[in-house]
Design a protein around this motif. Structure first.
Motif, PDB file in Angstrom:
ATOM      1  N   LYS A  59       0.827  -1.213   0.000  1.00 19.02           N
ATOM      2  CA  LYS A  59       0.000   0.000   0.000  1.00 19.02           C
ATOM      3  C   LYS A  59       0.861   1.263   0.000  1.00 19.02           C
ATOM      4  CE  LYS A  59      -3.987  -2.165   2.182  1.00 19.02           C
ATOM      5  NZ  LYS A  59      -4.749  -2.318   3.426  1.00 19.02           N
ATOM      6  N   ALA A  60       1.979   1.229   0.715  1.00 21.17           N
ATOM      7  CA  ALA A  60       2.849   2.409   0.786  1.00 21.17           C
ATOM      8  C   ALA A  60       3.718   2.563  -0.461  1.00 21.17           C
ATOM      9  CB  ALA A  60       3.745   2.314   2.025  1.00 21.17           C
ATOM     10  N   THR A  61       4.169   1.467  -1.015  1.00 22.94           N
ATOM     11  CA  THR A  61       5.109   1.502  -2.141  1.00 22.94           C
ATOM     12  C   THR A  61       4.407   1.603  -3.491  1.00 22.94           C
ATOM     13  OG1 THR A  61       6.579   0.132  -0.802  1.00 22.94           O
ATOM     14  CG2 THR A  61       7.125   0.345  -3.122  1.00 22.94           C
ATOM     15  N   TYR A  62       3.257   0.973  -3.619  1.00 27.31           N
ATOM     16  CA  TYR A  62       2.512   0.947  -4.884  1.00 27.31           C
ATOM     17  C   TYR A  62       1.069   1.384  -4.648  1.00 27.31           C
ATOM     18  CZ  TYR A  62       6.470  -2.038  -6.060  1.00 27.31           C
ATOM     19  OH  TYR A  62       7.724  -2.540  -6.238  1.00 27.31           O
ATOM     20  N   PRO A  63       0.844   2.604  -4.172  1.00 29.16           N
ATOM     21  CA  PRO A  63      -0.524   2.995  -3.810  1.00 29.16           C
ATOM     22  C   PRO A  63      -1.517   2.907  -4.969  1.00 29.16           C
ATOM     23  CG  PRO A  63       0.942   4.902  -3.824  1.00 29.16           C
ATOM     24  CD  PRO A  63       1.799   3.689  -4.002  1.00 29.16           C
ATOM     25  N   LEU A  69      -2.506  -5.628  -6.790  1.00 24.85           N
ATOM     26  CA  LEU A  69      -1.449  -6.518  -6.323  1.00 24.85           C
ATOM     27  C   LEU A  69      -1.860  -7.343  -5.104  1.00 24.85           C
ATOM     28  CD1 LEU A  69       1.521  -4.030  -6.719  1.00 24.85           C
ATOM     29  CD2 LEU A  69       0.959  -5.962  -8.216  1.00 24.85           C
ATOM     30  N   LEU A  70      -2.717  -6.784  -4.273  1.00 27.41           N
ATOM     31  CA  LEU A  70      -3.099  -7.486  -3.053  1.00 27.41           C
ATOM     32  C   LEU A  70      -4.302  -8.407  -3.225  1.00 27.41           C
ATOM     33  CD1 LEU A  70      -2.584  -4.702  -0.374  1.00 27.41           C
ATOM     34  CD2 LEU A  70      -1.196  -6.765  -0.729  1.00 27.41           C
ATOM     35  N   GLU A  71      -5.173  -8.114  -4.166  1.00 25.54           N
ATOM     36  CA  GLU A  71      -6.396  -8.908  -4.329  1.00 25.54           C
ATOM     37  C   GLU A  71      -6.114 -10.407  -4.512  1.00 25.54           C
ATOM     38  OE1 GLU A  71     -10.599  -8.835  -6.774  1.00 25.54           O
ATOM     39  OE2 GLU A  71      -8.907  -7.719  -7.558  1.00 25.54           O
ATOM     40  N   LYS A  75      -7.114 -13.427  -1.802  1.00 30.34           N
ATOM     41  CA  LYS A  75      -7.957 -14.556  -2.215  1.00 30.34           C
ATOM     42  C   LYS A  75      -7.381 -15.886  -1.708  1.00 30.34           C
ATOM     43  CE  LYS A  75      -9.765 -16.855  -6.322  1.00 30.34           C
ATOM     44  NZ  LYS A  75      -9.703 -16.934  -7.776  1.00 30.34           N
ATOM     45  N   VAL A  76      -6.092 -16.100  -1.915  1.00 35.30           N
ATOM     46  CA  VAL A  76      -5.495 -17.362  -1.461  1.00 35.30           C
ATOM     47  C   VAL A  76      -5.273 -17.364   0.045  1.00 35.30           C
ATOM     48  CG1 VAL A  76      -4.487 -18.027  -3.676  1.00 35.30           C
ATOM     49  CG2 VAL A  76      -3.159 -16.630  -2.101  1.00 35.30           C
ATOM     50  N   LYS A 132       5.118 -13.366  -8.835  1.00 34.53           N
ATOM     51  CA  LYS A 132       4.653 -11.981  -9.001  1.00 34.53           C
ATOM     52  C   LYS A 132       5.423 -10.969  -8.152  1.00 34.53           C
ATOM     53  CE  LYS A 132       0.478  -9.432  -9.857  1.00 34.53           C
ATOM     54  NZ  LYS A 132      -0.924  -9.579 -10.131  1.00 34.53           N
ATOM     55  N   PRO A 133       5.657 -11.205  -6.835  1.00 39.96           N
ATOM     56  CA  PRO A 133       6.403 -10.212  -6.073  1.00 39.96           C
ATOM     57  C   PRO A 133       7.800  -9.956  -6.645  1.00 39.96           C
ATOM     58  CG  PRO A 133       5.323 -11.725  -4.590  1.00 39.96           C
ATOM     59  CD  PRO A 133       5.163 -12.275  -5.992  1.00 39.96           C
TER      60      PRO A 133
END
Length: 140
Positions: A59-63, A69-71, A75-76, A132-133
């Protein structure tokens, strides 16, 4: 029952897939931890779940891309959390198609069921997320 009838997943097959999800989650957490370490967050990640620190970092790096990216991680994580903390019952009848299912009881009492195919799909998603990361850091 004739010998030509297909044998569907057994209880042992189901337990194996549950274990696979938990192992895949560990690999994903390790990847998150590695990236957080590279970002200089060694002290912070010693306290609390890695996923919490990952959420904050993304959230801070890729607002602008945080939701995207988090969805898939959320989910998993949901599947993993149910398996790790809320397992309620297992069922698998090798003579009945689609019977290999784990039921998990949420804190609110609602039961959530995951078939063996759901667990296999979650492992595939975990595998994709482990890569992905890494792409995030290459792109930055």
């Amino acid at each position: 029952m004739s010998a030509s009838e297909p044998i569907h997943p057994t209880l042992n097959d189901l337990k194996f897939e549950i274990g696979q999800v938990l192992v895949c989650w560990s690999f994903l957490e390790n990847t998150m931890r590695e990236h957080l370490n590279r970002a200089g967050l060694q002290e912070q990640i010693l306290k609390g779940p890695v996923i919490s620190h990952w959420r904050t970092y993304i959230k801070a790096t890729y607002p602008d891309r945080a939701h995207e990216l988090l969805e898939p991680v959320e989910k998993v994580a949901r599947v993993r959390n149910f398996l790790a903390h809320s397992s309620y019952s297992l069922h698998a009848d090798p003579w009945t198609k689609g019977s290999a299912v784990i039921a998990c009881a949420a804190p609110d009492g609602i039961l959530h069921s995951f078939s063996i195919d759901d667990l296999r799909a979650a492992c595939t998603e975990f595998s994709e997320l482990v890569v992905k990361p890494i792409r995030l850091f290459v792109a930055s």
